[in-house]
Scaffold this motif. Structure first.
Motif: not given
Lengths: 144, 485
Positions: A105-122
């Motif tokens: 589903e789309p990102i939803d700051r209210e209903s989802q327990a968001l954590r780290n914003d991953v920026k790249a695979v090394t």
């Protein structure tokens, strides 16, 4: 789709997040890696399966395919604001192509327990290995 | 970390590892650290700084600054300069977050003016500067406008209503690096970056309201040059970079260089040291794309500064001009740039990589803004959200010794997982508030991960660089309000 098998490796990259995944087939290994990546970004239990996306990819080898596939999930997070709860992945025998069906589903700051914003695979320690018992293992370090 | 027995002590704070340490080293490695910091560094620093010394075309030394710690390929806190003809460019020497950097803006407000308004300010800034997973900014532009951002950075922002006319002049490189080539940027990178201008991101990125610490205002005369008239003046610090855009460019070219190295006969000890000759097609393409990311990062920090000015105007009911909200300076600490330096008495063009290291140009340098040219450039060093940050000054000694470079921050000593195990985000927020720091974070986990205890002592890093003479202390900056991604 089987239960994801991965564990986080806290001592590999202090500022970032590393994980090791294992599976009995390449497809399941990719599913476990996708689940680990998503778990880094959100508590997957708080995601709902509201929409389905399909992705097909090709690369020069299985390492390249995994790198590109995980990068694609990061791109979909940033560009389409999508996070995925479940993955069903078929990888070709030569490990050079895949077909993935994923629900989320789309990102939803209210209903989802968001954590780290991953920026790249090394590329650090990155790669797929075949275990002695025929299992597949991968180590992935994510840039946070 | 056990220090290799071949290590020579050059001065109290400079250590040299000779080329005999490892086969293939082209130059010695130099580490700037007190004995205590050196012994406390992780083993990765020695391995990596000597791996970098083995890259083709490296000039003089491979450096590690006092805040050095293990990174991908190059150590974080690493500086290396390469000959543009014989040498290489490496994304690992820049970092995934191209032009991650620090910007410091001042106000004419004092601690007592801001103290009663900190909560209101932080809450408003939290709304105006999006932070966290997958956030998008409020700047809506099309692809051709985004390409203008890639080419012109801060200049584009000022021309399009996101800043003041003189903002660009107070940013390293005048707010944009020349040589940006949007045609070398993938469609995927563009699609990630186009909606991220004015966003903070997550990890260790932050926006912080700070006050000059009266007890540690080391050089008020120099501070006045930077507009810090009072010993409790309020400033705002921004730490962020090129967001997903720079990371995607890093990922794209890591893959390209991985293949290209075989063609150029370059073997490296670590896949993250992937590189290509600077003068090769791949090297030129990457430089053009990296400059786009660097300029987007300058623009990103510019849009954030624009929002900060909005927030202060709203809360203090005064125009940001009347609040004297000028940029003190903006420095890159993840970058490769073509610069001219004296090497053994000869002026040479070099490709200087600074990864987790800050430019520290001294007095008289052409690239220092006219306003500061007599004294040297401001150097902005970011610490953890609990321990504060520093404003320093670039020196002539840095020009002579380290290609005009110094440290960038404190560096982690504890993993994110370990920090989360030991620290509860909600409790940390309350305890910081009691200590006069009002913090708002996108997630409590993210807050716990960035606890001060997870970082090295920044004061020792700053003292070491001061002792080495490659940057000089001006002021310590104490946090009073913080937004974390």
């Amino acid at each position: 789709m089987t239960a994801a098998r991965f564990r986080f490796l806290p001592d590999i990259a202090l500022a970032d997040i590393a994980f090791a995944a294992s599976a009995d087939s390449l497809g399941e290994l990719f599913e476990s890696c996708a689940a680990a990546l998503t778990t880094t970004m959100v508590d997957r239990r708080t995601l709902r399966a509201k929409l389905t996306k399909e992705v097909e990819m090709k690369a020069e080898d299985s390492d390249g395919l995994l790198y590109d596939f995980l990068t694609q999930l990061i791109i979909m997070k940033d560009v389409d604001s999508l996070l995925f709860k479940r993955f069903t992945i078929e990888v070709s025998k030569d490990g050079k192509s895949l077909r993935c069906k994923m629900t989320g589903e789309p990102i939803d700051r209210e209903s989802q327990a968001l954590r780290n914003d991953v920026k790249a695979v090394t590329m650090h320690m990155f790669g797929i290995n075949r275990g002695r018992s025929g299992s597949w293992d991968a180590t992935v370090v994510l840039d946070i | 970390m056990p220090v290799p027995p071949q290590t020579k002590q050059v001065s109290d704070v400079v250590w040299e590892i000779p080329t005999s340490y490892k086969e293939g080293m082209n130059v010695p490695a130099r580490i700037y650290a007190t004995k205590k910091l050196l012994e406390g560094m992780d083993q990765g620093v020695i391995e990596q700084v000597t791996n970098v010394a083995s890259l083709p075309g490296i000039v003089k030394y491979s450096y590690a600054m006092a805040d050095a710690h293990w990174g991908y390929g190059f150590p974080i806190g690493g500086v290396a300069a390469f000959d543009p003809e014989k040498g290489v460019i490496s994304p690992g020497g820049i970092g995934f977050d191209v032009n991650c950097g620090m910007r410091l803006i001042r106000t004419n407000l004092r601690f007592q003016d801001v103290k009663p308004k900190v909560k209101e300010l932080v809450d408003l800034l939290f709304k105006l500067v999006p932070a966290g997973v997958g956030v998008k900014g409020s700047v809506r532009i099309n692809q051709s406008q985004f390409e203008e951002v890639m080419r012109h950075g801060v200049k584009w922002c000022a021309e399009n209503g996101y800043g003041w006319a003189d903002d660009a002049s107070m940013v390293e490189e005048g707010g944009f690096i020349k040589g940006a080539n949007p045609s070398k940027v993938s469609a995927q990178a563009s699609s990630r970056g186009i909606s991220q201008m004015g966003t903070l991101g997550s990890g260790n990125h932050y926006l912080e309201i700070q006050v000059v610490d009266p007890a540690r205002y080391f050089d008020p005369k120099m501070g006045k040059h930077f507009g810090l008239i009072h010993d409790d003046q309020v400033v705002i610090m921004v730490h962020c970079g090129s967001r997903g855009f720079g990371h995607q460019i890093g990922s794209d070219y890591l893959r390209i260089f991985d293949g290209a190295m075989k063609r150029y006969g370059i073997a490296v000890r670590d896949r993250e040291l992937a590189c290509a000759p600077f003068s090769s097609k791949e090297g030129e393409d990457y430089y053009g794309a990296m400059a786009c990311a660097a300029n987007m990062a300058f623009a990103n920090r510019q849009v954030i500064v624009h929002r900060i000015r909005d927030a202060f105007q709203t809360v203090f009911h005064r125009e940001s001009e009347a609040l004297d909200m000028h940029i003190i300076y903006d420095v890159c600490h993840n970058i490769a740039k073509v610069e001219e330096h004296d090497v053994d008495g000869v002026r040479r063009k070099l490709v200087v990589h600074r990864k987790g290291a800050t430019r520290s140009f001294g007095p008289g340098e052409r690239d220092v803004p006219a306003l500061y040219r007599d004294v040297g450039q401001p150097v902005i060093i970011g610490g953890s959200m609990e321990t504060g940050s520093y404003l320093l000054l670039g020196t002539e000694k840095a020009m002579n010794e380290t290609f005009g470079s110094t440290a960038h921050g404190s560096g982690r000593t504890m993993s994110r997982t370990a920090a989360k195990r030991q620290v509860n985000g909600q409790e940390l927020q309350k305890s910081m508030e009691k200590r006069g720091i009002y913090v708002k974070a996108a997630t409590y986990d993210g807050l716990a991960e960035e606890a001060g205890m997870a970082y090295k002592d920044i004061s020792e890093v700053v003292e070491t660089m001061d002792l080495a003479g490659i940057s000089r202390k001006v002021a310590a900056l104490r946090p009073i309000g913080n937004i974390k991604g």
